[in-house]
Write an enzyme that holds these catalytic residues in place. Structure first.
Site, PDB file in Angstrom:
ATOM      1  N   GLU A  47       0.885  -1.186   0.000  1.00  0.00           N
ATOM      2  CA  GLU A  47       0.000   0.000   0.000  1.00  0.00           C
ATOM      3  C   GLU A  47       0.900   1.206   0.000  1.00  0.00           C
ATOM      4  OE1 GLU A  47      -3.151   0.627   2.851  1.00  0.00           O
ATOM      5  OE2 GLU A  47      -3.079  -1.510   3.253  1.00  0.00           O
ATOM      6  N   CYS A  69      -2.421   9.187   2.870  1.00  0.00           N
ATOM      7  CA  CYS A  69      -2.131   8.596   1.560  1.00  0.00           C
ATOM      8  C   CYS A  69      -3.198   8.929   0.541  1.00  0.00           C
ATOM      9  CB  CYS A  69      -1.963   7.090   1.692  1.00  0.00           C
ATOM     10  SG  CYS A  69      -3.363   6.287   2.459  1.00  0.00           S
TER      11      CYS A  69
HETATM   12  P1  NAD Z   1       8.599   5.086   4.272  1.00  0.00           P
HETATM   13  O1  NAD Z   1       8.499   4.319   3.015  1.00  0.00           O
HETATM   14  O2  NAD Z   1       9.727   6.009   4.466  1.00  0.00           O
HETATM   15  O3  NAD Z   1       8.621   4.114   5.534  1.00  0.00           O
HETATM   16  C1  NAD Z   1       7.584   3.169   5.748  1.00  0.00           C
HETATM   17  C2  NAD Z   1       8.111   2.076   6.662  1.00  0.00           C
HETATM   18  O4  NAD Z   1       9.101   1.341   5.967  1.00  0.00           O
HETATM   19  C3  NAD Z   1       8.762   2.576   7.949  1.00  0.00           C
HETATM   20  O5  NAD Z   1       8.381   1.734   9.009  1.00  0.00           O
HETATM   21  C4  NAD Z   1      10.239   2.418   7.643  1.00  0.00           C
HETATM   22  O6  NAD Z   1      11.040   2.246   8.782  1.00  0.00           O
HETATM   23  C5  NAD Z   1      10.207   1.152   6.814  1.00  0.00           C
HETATM   24  N1  NAD Z   1      11.408   0.927   5.987  1.00  0.00           N
HETATM   25  C6  NAD Z   1      12.234   1.846   5.451  1.00  0.00           C
HETATM   26  N2  NAD Z   1      13.223   1.224   4.751  1.00  0.00           N
HETATM   27  C7  NAD Z   1      12.999  -0.100   4.846  1.00  0.00           C
HETATM   28  C8  NAD Z   1      13.663  -1.253   4.342  1.00  0.00           C
HETATM   29  N3  NAD Z   1      14.753  -1.155   3.591  1.00  0.00           N
HETATM   30  N4  NAD Z   1      13.146  -2.461   4.630  1.00  0.00           N
HETATM   31  C9  NAD Z   1      12.028  -2.586   5.364  1.00  0.00           C
HETATM   32  N5  NAD Z   1      11.347  -1.525   5.896  1.00  0.00           N
HETATM   33  C10 NAD Z   1      11.828  -0.291   5.626  1.00  0.00           C
HETATM   34  O7  NAD Z   1       7.197   5.834   4.391  1.00  0.00           O
HETATM   35  P2  NAD Z   1       6.773   6.897   5.474  1.00  0.00           P
HETATM   36  O8  NAD Z   1       7.522   8.159   5.165  1.00  0.00           O
HETATM   37  O9  NAD Z   1       6.842   6.291   6.826  1.00  0.00           O
HETATM   38  O10 NAD Z   1       5.230   7.093   5.136  1.00  0.00           O
HETATM   39  C11 NAD Z   1       4.759   7.968   4.173  1.00  0.00           C
HETATM   40  C12 NAD Z   1       4.353   7.208   2.927  1.00  0.00           C
HETATM   41  O11 NAD Z   1       3.408   6.201   3.260  1.00  0.00           O
HETATM   42  C13 NAD Z   1       3.649   8.097   1.916  1.00  0.00           C
HETATM   43  O12 NAD Z   1       4.136   7.826   0.624  1.00  0.00           O
HETATM   44  C14 NAD Z   1       2.189   7.664   2.024  1.00  0.00           C
HETATM   45  O13 NAD Z   1       1.426   7.900   0.878  1.00  0.00           O
HETATM   46  C15 NAD Z   1       2.333   6.209   2.343  1.00  0.00           C
HETATM   47  N6  NAD Z   1       1.121   5.686   2.984  1.00  0.00           N
HETATM   48  C16 NAD Z   1       0.322   4.846   2.255  1.00  0.00           C
HETATM   49  C17 NAD Z   1      -0.848   4.357   2.810  1.00  0.00           C
HETATM   50  C18 NAD Z   1      -1.757   3.463   2.023  1.00  0.00           C
HETATM   51  O14 NAD Z   1      -2.619   2.845   2.610  1.00  0.00           O
HETATM   52  N7  NAD Z   1      -1.630   3.360   0.707  1.00  0.00           N
HETATM   53  C19 NAD Z   1      -1.209   4.709   4.111  1.00  0.00           C
HETATM   54  C20 NAD Z   1      -0.376   5.556   4.817  1.00  0.00           C
HETATM   55  C21 NAD Z   1       0.793   6.034   4.242  1.00  0.00           C
END
Ligand code: NAD
Length: 511
Positions: A265, A299
């Site tokens: 997502e 999101c």
């Molecule tokens: P992010 O991608 O920076 O981080 C998300 C998660 O991934 C965090 O827990 C982070 O620690 C983890 N992560 C980072 N690198 C990783 C790796 N190499 N391996 C495994 N895990 C890793 O996103 P963010 O800045 O926390 O959130 C914002 C983003 O989330 C926006 O793009 C938003 O649109 C999206 N979002 C989507 C939804 C949805 O339902 N589609 C809902 C909420 C947020």
């Protein structure tokens, strides 16, 4: 309790109340502090530091997986009626602790208390909804040629790792845990390193409500350490990831190399399409709520506003006026509508992207100065961005296709229905969108034509755990709510038995 009165002391006190020895991963029913690098958290409303904790590191992550393997074994063998019963208790316990969870979420992230109260009610609802499915996971009896009784069973994936973002920590933890738990899996939530506190408290509450040790664990730390360890561990049966597109891609590749299937997502750049025949007052309320609630850190935010040319000036005036009336300020004040930006990197990203939009030719129609209630108080050191309306965000503007994930609305005009559909679809994302019109046929035609996982007609942001949610294209794949999700978290097993004792039980070539 308000930040304007007691500042970061609130956040420290809230954390200390539940975690006297500090926070850590949650496994085997206990909080276990990490031994990795220190991570410092700051209050987004004031900028002050309030907590330092240690990353769980590779060893910590592995200990969580081991605990979850034991949990998965116990939980898969638990009678489904008992699983349903325990999940009902979890839902009731979340309801009982909803105000406490809302306060923890608000003080540690800066989300407004109004938003976090709403979200905790939703988390209780998620567990209530999926508790109802736990004892209704049927297989099929399949007619096949010959004397055979052939049927299917739904088998849990085992250990499910759920990686969540910082914008709605407890909400996303519940969103991606309730279904896999109902299906008999153990879940490990890896919250964002910026916002781990409410998820650990949620797991504690779920455990106290009856979930056996190891069934709902939390591993805390950075994505590059704990996230990588969890998403490449072959003892994991499934990964669900909520986050940004670049990280989602990276996690997909890593999980695929380890043979682990993944639900993604990701982000969005959703279009809100307003036709001249719409109820402009309602549509402008919708456009403002679509982007500015949660300070745009959502999101599904309606970050692109497409207005039919005839009503452009009138509609932009309405939106600018309503945006300027939004109350920005102390997240703990229940009158506040717009809180601060949750993480320091995101604060910089948003401000740079506003600059990018202006450089590429947009005009700012809202004020860029913060009210004195912020600048002249303890909130002055916080991460604040005013609701920002930018007109003239044309297809040539980089903001047209870049997710901002902040309170920034880019607007432009369209002439025909087809023009509006083409503009809405001119992005690789496909998460959500809306149309505002009084013409029923047009409303359904646009809804059908825009490539998005969720689409609203004369509404925005309504979601419910019972309805499927997820994205097309760069917004991800797989769905994370509705009954279909139970297929994501179970595998189908076919079982064959001959019904004629006289027939050969080894019809080796007979298939
Ligand atoms: P992010 O991608 O920076 O981080 C998300 C998660 O991934 C965090 O827990 C982070 O620690 C983890 N992560 C980072 N690198 C990783 C790796 N190499 N391996 C495994 N895990 C890793 O996103 P963010 O800045 O926390 O959130 C914002 C983003 O989330 C926006 O793009 C938003 O649109 C999206 N979002 C989507 C939804 C949805 O339902 N589609 C809902 C909420 C947020």
């Amino acid at each position: 309790m308000l930040f304007t009165e007691s500042s970061a002391a609130n956040a420290r006190a809230a954390v200390h109340q539940y975690f006297a020895d500090g926070i850590g991963s949650f496994l085997d029913g206990k909080v276990v502090p990490g031994a990795g690098n220190p991570i410092e958290l700051t209050v987004s409303a004031t900028g002050e530091s309030f907590l330092t904790y240690n990353d769980s590191g590779l060893e910590g992550a592995q200990a969580v997986v081991e605990s979850s393997q034991r949990g998965a074994e116990i939980w898969a063998k638990t009678d489904p009626f008992e699983r349903a019963n325990i999940l009902r208790h979890v839902s009731a316990a979340i309801e009982d602790h909803a105000e406490e969870l809302a306060q923890i979420e608000s003080v540690t992230t800066g989300k407004t208390i109004t938003d976090t109260r709403g979200e905790m009610a939703k988390v209780a609802e998620m567990f209530a909804y999926y508790s109802g499915w736990a004892d209704k996971l049927f297989g099929l009896t399949i007619p096949v040629p010959g004397d055979w009784h052939t049927y299917t069973e739904r088998v849990p994936c085992g250990v499910v790792v759920s990686i969540t973002p910082w914008n709605a920590p407890a909400f996303t933890a519940g969103w991606n845990s309730a279904a896999p738990l109902a299906a008999g899996n153990a879940v490990i939530v890896k919250p964002s390193e910026f916002t781990p506190v409410s998820t650990i408290r949620l797991a504690q509450i779920a455990h106290s409500a009856g979930l056996p040790a190891g069934v709902f664990n939390v591993a805390i730390g950075e994505g590059s350490t704990v996230g990588t360890a969890l998403t490449t561990d072959r003892r994991v049966g499934k990964v669900s990831f909520i986050g940004s597109l670049p990280t989602g891609r990276k996690v997909s590749v890593a999980a695929a190399a380890a043979g682990i299937p993944i639900v993604l997502e990701l982000g969005g750049k959703s279009a809100n399409i307003v036709f001249a025949d719409a109820d402009l007052d309602r549509a402008s309320d919708g456009a403002v709520a679509a982007i500015f609630t949660q300070a745009g850190q959502s999101c599904v935010a309606g970050s692109r506003l497409l207005i039919q040319r005839e009503v452009k000036n009138e509609f932009l005036e309405l939106v600018a006026e309503k945006a300027s009336r939004l109350r920005i300020g102390d997240p703990l004040d229940s009158e506040t509508e717009i809180g601060p930006i949750i993480t320091p990197p995101q604060y910089d990203i948003i401000r740079n992207l506003i600059q990018t939009g202006l450089e590429d030719g947009a005009n700012r129609l809202t004020s860029d100065s913060l009210p004195a209630s912020i600048t002249d108080s303890v909130l002055g050191g916080g991460r604040w961005v005013q609701p920002t309306l930018l007109a003239g965000v044309t297809p040539q503007n980089r903001l047209e296709t870049t997710e901002v994930f902040g309170p920034v609305l880019g607007a432009d005009v369209f002439d025909s229905e087809q023009d509006a559909i083409n503009r809405a679809n001119a992005t690789a994302f496909g998460l959500a969108g809306a149309v505002w019109t009084e013409n029923v046929s047009r409303a359904h035609h646009v809804a059908r034509s825009v490539r998005a996982g969720t689409f609203w007609i004369n509404a925005y942001k309504k979601i419910h755990v019972a309805a499927p949610f997820g994205g097309f294209g760069d917004s991800g794949h797989g769905r994370s709510s509705g009954p279909g999700v139970l297929d994501e978290y179970t595998q189908i097993k076919s079982i064959w038995a001959p019904t004629q004792a006289t027939g050969s039980p080894f019809p080796s070539l007979n298939y």
